[in-house]
Design a protein around this motif. Structure first.
Motif, mmCIF file in Angstrom:
data_model
loop_
_atom_site.group_PDB
_atom_site.id
_atom_site.type_symbol
_atom_site.label_atom_id
_atom_site.label_comp_id
_atom_site.label_asym_id
_atom_site.label_seq_id
_atom_site.Cartn_x
_atom_site.Cartn_y
_atom_site.Cartn_z
ATOM 1 N N GLY A 108 -28.703 15.882 -38.235
ATOM 2 C CA GLY A 108 -28.924 17.297 -38.506
ATOM 3 C C GLY A 108 -29.600 18.012 -37.349
ATOM 4 O O GLY A 108 -29.270 17.818 -36.175
ATOM 5 N N SER A 109 -30.574 18.835 -37.675
ATOM 6 C CA SER A 109 -31.203 19.708 -36.674
ATOM 7 C C SER A 109 -32.065 18.976 -35.668
ATOM 8 O O SER A 109 -32.588 19.609 -34.736
ATOM 9 C CB SER A 109 -32.045 20.776 -37.390
ATOM 10 N N LEU A 110 -32.234 17.674 -35.807
ATOM 11 C CA LEU A 110 -32.972 16.928 -34.784
ATOM 12 C C LEU A 110 -32.265 16.976 -33.435
ATOM 13 O O LEU A 110 -32.878 16.725 -32.398
ATOM 14 C CB LEU A 110 -33.142 15.461 -35.210
ATOM 15 N N LYS B 209 -31.122 19.676 -32.041
ATOM 16 C CA LYS B 209 -31.268 20.994 -31.406
ATOM 17 C C LYS B 209 -32.150 20.995 -30.155
ATOM 18 O O LYS B 209 -31.839 21.701 -29.192
ATOM 19 C CB LYS B 209 -31.773 22.004 -32.433
ATOM 20 N N SER C 225 -35.111 26.939 -36.315
ATOM 21 C CA SER C 225 -33.977 26.040 -36.523
ATOM 22 C C SER C 225 -32.755 26.786 -37.059
ATOM 23 O O SER C 225 -32.143 26.395 -38.059
ATOM 24 C CB SER C 225 -34.363 24.904 -37.488
ATOM 25 N N GLY D 66 -25.821 18.513 -35.278
ATOM 26 C CA GLY D 66 -26.278 17.178 -35.664
ATOM 27 C C GLY D 66 -25.254 16.325 -36.360
ATOM 28 O O GLY D 66 -25.634 15.381 -37.074
ATOM 29 N N LYS E 241 -40.267 18.314 -35.203
ATOM 30 C CA LYS E 241 -38.980 18.964 -35.506
ATOM 31 C C LYS E 241 -38.444 18.434 -36.815
ATOM 32 O O LYS E 241 -38.404 17.224 -37.047
ATOM 33 C CB LYS E 241 -37.959 18.685 -34.394
ATOM 34 N N GLY F 211 -35.320 18.065 -39.672
ATOM 35 C CA GLY F 211 -33.882 17.854 -39.635
ATOM 36 C C GLY F 211 -33.347 17.643 -41.039
ATOM 37 O O GLY F 211 -33.952 16.900 -41.825
ATOM 38 N N SER G 123 -29.454 17.114 -43.010
ATOM 39 C CA SER G 123 -28.003 17.003 -42.854
ATOM 40 C C SER G 123 -27.306 17.792 -43.960
ATOM 41 O O SER G 123 -27.946 18.334 -44.870
ATOM 42 C CB SER G 123 -27.572 15.537 -42.900
ATOM 43 N N TRP H 79 -35.162 14.496 -42.462
ATOM 44 C CA TRP H 79 -35.741 13.934 -41.244
ATOM 45 C C TRP H 79 -36.966 14.733 -40.815
ATOM 46 O O TRP H 79 -37.037 15.940 -41.016
ATOM 47 C CB TRP H 79 -34.743 14.001 -40.087
ATOM 48 N N GLY I 2 -35.850 18.596 -44.607
ATOM 49 C CA GLY I 2 -36.743 17.913 -43.687
ATOM 50 C C GLY I 2 -38.187 18.310 -43.899
ATOM 51 O O GLY I 2 -39.098 17.482 -43.801
#
Length: 799
Positions: free
Chosen positions: A496-498, A500, A557, A596, A682, A684, A686, A693, A719
């Motif tokens: 996911g957003s991890l 970015k 995010s 992600g 950060k 995250g 999904s 995360w 997250g």
């Protein structure tokens, strides 16, 4: 030898054949024709010839027998040497934790240190007197450290004093002398058993307490240093002593004979075995020193049974019966172990505690009579209970998730055969961090399931030292002691957003084109693939903001600005940034990568973030620091090659943005969960919230946390509402070391106009001050100038 015997037999025949004879006269010849008178003939050889024949035959037989004995002894000698000088045993790998160095000026929590000492088998006492003890007050801890080989020779037991003031080490003493730093004995984690499954803890003679050695020789072989392997006098004396005592007090066999019996022979009671035992004992005494034999005996003697596995050697026996290293045993515990030599089954302290206590007390009395114990010590020992562990079961795989990584790395360092030679492995394991992480997972998963109506949630955590990349702890699931599927190492999940920070890093490294104030579009977007398939990303909240600056897109995010930025950079540039951070597998370059759509394990995510939080330096995350042979030789030492993969400017800017995430962004709940703490991180999540995360860090530790379902079902957690909660709880237990960022000289704080993203003068309206690279900053005019401040007169009469 054979030539000598043949020559001897030939000489004897020649001697018999040369018996003197008289010449025959003519008269005798004549008389020979006459009929002879009947006479008696004696066919028996002369008596002296018969005696001579017996002597020679006996001599031959003796020589043959002597030759046979010599040949057999040579055979036994070869057998003894091959075993004793080769690999005597398949010895388990001993795995230890972090060798902690206490230095003046460093932060130290005495309660954390106390937990580690308790786990390592140290005893808290009012006054420290012997190895394995410690005394603790509010501002001081005194530790009598056990003797230990840290990898450069055996260090003797020594008293350490550490003075702490306001959580910081003030002064350090070793053996009453002030020093800059001291090393603490590392925590023993586990043993990796060889293929034979034979468990053993190898101990060096110099690490065994003298009191145990003296008492063992007193009971089993008091003439050990004076006989040559077999002691007839010892047998007689033991017989007399046992008759006088009315029970078996001493054994008749020497320690060398016992060693032979345990190491080379079976336990059958036959004359042949006893003869072999005597011969081999003599050979051992001839070939090796007394200390070598005594050390081998201490490691070979059978002292108990742990279900299907035997307990061999005093090193393992100390842990089996008392859960302590051999250096920490009390006199009573030593006596109990010595008592087991006579009969581990008969004197089993769990099954027959009264028998075991009588045997122990008898040995204590012998120790007292030989002045190995003072009267007070003898009385205290006799009156003490057996102090054995509650259960005879040796708990294995206490930290299976961490041990799986140790085994994986060890397989790359040494072949299986070399791993069975008594090696010791030193890791970066922190007991306190591991216990804190396990407790966090155990407590918080239950709380989250209750508050969010979830079931069967799973989690994984990886805790790493940022400066060294040593992994301090690994949690592979909610059942910390279960050696099953290790999610920290093997669960491949969308991150996911991890992803970015890698996208924005690729932009910030192009400092002439991008900065934190760069404007990104936040409008509806539809991307079409070559096959005609459409992809329409959305922000998590479903809203569009028109435009945002770059830092807000990362801190909040936001998905659409991230996609727009990534597409303008090029997917290959983003993939290269991910590889630069340490991801080694191939990457499919499609637009969903920017949000992600790439699977990683928590371990891989942890490696990905190390350069981001470590000032741009790539460090290899690892668990093994050093491997030491049984002889104290260094077989392997991890060499960390620091590689500057990010520019100083890019590393600082990303770090700054990740700190803002915890203050005003998606992780802002940390402002009250960990109040007034300086952190970075950060979140995250999904698709459909299948994975939660959070990667967080302070000045010392990087913590990667994952939460979700094994069957990939959706959760009610993001997250920030899931994994972040675990991070915050862990950091409360661990203790936060506030971030202290240091900006490179090329970084300045500049005012930017929000609406245009331009660097402007101070009199513009709606500006924001942001860090940026000071090269080629071009100040531009405002699009909206700031209003002139009103005078007090205007303010008074204005509407």
């Amino acid at each position: 030898m054979w030539k000598f015997l043949i020559q001897l037999d030939t000489n004897y025949k020649v001697m018999v054949s040369k018996t003197p004879t008289k010449k025959t006269s003519s008269s005798a010849k004549k008389s020979a024709a006459k009929p002879a008178k009947k006479t008696t003939v004696n066919n028996n050889p002369p008596s002296n010839s018969k005696l001579r024949w017996c002597v020679v035959t006996a001599f031959k037989l003796a020589l043959v027998m002597l030759l046979a004995i010599v040949i057999y002894v040579i055979y036994l000698d070869g057998k003894v040497r091959n075993t004793f000088e080769g690999q005597r045993w398949q010895i388990p790998v001993q795995v230890f934790g972090q060798i902690e160095t206490i230095t003046s000026g460093m932060p130290l929590n005495l309660q954390h240190l106390r937990k580690s000492l308790d786990y390592a088998g140290y005893r808290k006492v009012a006054q420290v007197k012997r190895a394995g003890e410690y005394a603790l007050s509010n501002q001081r801890i005194i530790i009598y450290r056990n003797s230990f080989d840290f990898g450069y020779g055996m260090e003797p037991a020594v008293e350490l004093t550490i003075n702490v003031n306001s959580g910081v080490v003030e002064r350090v003493f070793q053996a009453q002398f002030e020093v800059e730093s001291v090393q603490l004995e590392p925590v023993f984690i586990d043993r990796i058993l060889p293929e034979s499954k034979e468990d053993r803890v190898l101990v060096a003679l110099e690490t065994v307490p003298e009191q145990l050695i003296d008492s063992l020789l007193l009971v089993e072989d008091r003439d050990f240093y004076f006989h040559h392997g077999v002691s007839p006098l010892g047998i007689i004396r033991a017989l007399i002593t046992n008759i006088s005592a009315g029970r078996t007090v001493q054994g008749g066999s020497t320690l060398t004979q016992q060693l032979v019996k345990n190491m080379f022979l079976t336990r059958e009671k036959t004359l042949t075995r006893k003869i072999n035992e005597a011969f081999m004992a003599l050979i051992l005494e001839y070939r090796y020193s007394k200390d070598q034999l005594l050390e081998a005996y201490l490691n070979e003697v059978y002292l108990g049974q742990h279900y299907a596995n035997g307990i061999y050697g005093f090193g393992l026996a100390a842990q089996f019966y008392f859960g302590q290293p051999i250096q920490s045993l009390t006199p009573a515990q030593m006596a109990l172990l010595i008592g087991q030599v006579k009969g581990p089954s008969y004197y089993d302290p769990w099954r027959f505690p009264e028998r075991a206590k009588k045997r122990r007390d008898l040995i204590l009395r012998l120790m007292f009579e030989q002045n190995y114990l003072t009267k007070n010590a003898f009385v205290d020992a006799v009156e003490s209970d057996l102090s054995i562990r509650h259960s005879r079961r040796l708990v294995k795989q206490k930290y299976p998730a961490y041990m799986q990584k140790v085994k994986s790395e060890l397989a790359q360092i040494l072949d299986p055969q070399s791993q069975q030679t008594g090696i010791r492995v030193f890791t970066g394991f922190s007991l306190f961090s591991q216990l804190s992480a396990e407790q966090t997972v155990r407590e918080q998963l239950a709380a989250l399931e209750k508050s969010h109506q979830e079931n069967n949630l799973q989690a994984a955590m990886v805790i790493t030292d940022i400066e060294t990349a040593e992994v301090r702890a690994i949690v592979g699931g909610r059942e910390s002691g279960y050696a099953g599927f290790n999610r920290a190492l093997h669960a491949q999940r969308p991150i996911g957003s991890l992803i970015k920070p890698a996208v924005f890093l690729a932009a910030l490294e192009r400092y002439e084109q991008y900065n934190f104030a760069t404007i990104l579009k936040d409008e509806k977007i539809v991307l079409t693939s070559d096959s005609g398939k459409e992809w329409q990303p959305k922000n998590y909240d479903g809203k569009y903001r028109g435009q945002v600056n770059l830092i807000d897109a990362l801190v909040q995010s936001l998905n659409i600005p991230t996609v727009n930025l990534g597409m303008s950079l090029g997917l290959e540039s983003v993939a290269n940034a991910v590889h630069l951070l340490g991801y080694q597998q191939d990457i499919v370059t499609r637009p969903s990568l920017l949000l992600g759509a790439i699977n990683m394990s928590p371990w891989q995510v942890n490696q990905l973030y190390l350069p981001l939080v470590g000032q741009g330096q790539y460090l290899q995350a690892h668990v093994i620091n050093q491997v030491i042979s049984a002889k104290g030789e260094t077989l392997y030492a991890f060499e960390q090659i620091k590689e500057q993969r990010l520019s100083d400017n890019g590393a600082f800017l990303i770090d700054h943005a990740l700190q803002q995430v915890t203050k005003t962004g998606t992780a802002r709940s940390l402002t009250w969960r960990l109040k007034d703490k300086q952190l970075g991180g950060k979140t995250g999540t999904s698709n459909e919230q299948r994975d939660s995360w959070f990667v967080g860090y302070d000045q010392q530790h990087l913590v990667t946390t994952w939460l979700g379902h094994d069957d990939n079902q959706t959760t009610a957690l993001t997250g920030s509402s899931g994994a972040l909660v675990l991070f915050a709880n862990f950091m409360k237990k661990q203790g936060v070391v506030d971030l202290v960022p240091t900006a490179p000289s090329s970084i300045v704080w500049q005012k930017f106009e929000k609406i245009s993203g331009h660097a402007v003068e101070e009199n513009c309206q709606d500006t924001i001050e942001l860090p940026t690279v000071n090269w080629n900053i071009k100040l531009q005019p405002c699009q909206q100038k700031a209003e002139e401040p009103k005078s007090w007169f205007e303010k008074l009469f204005s509407d």
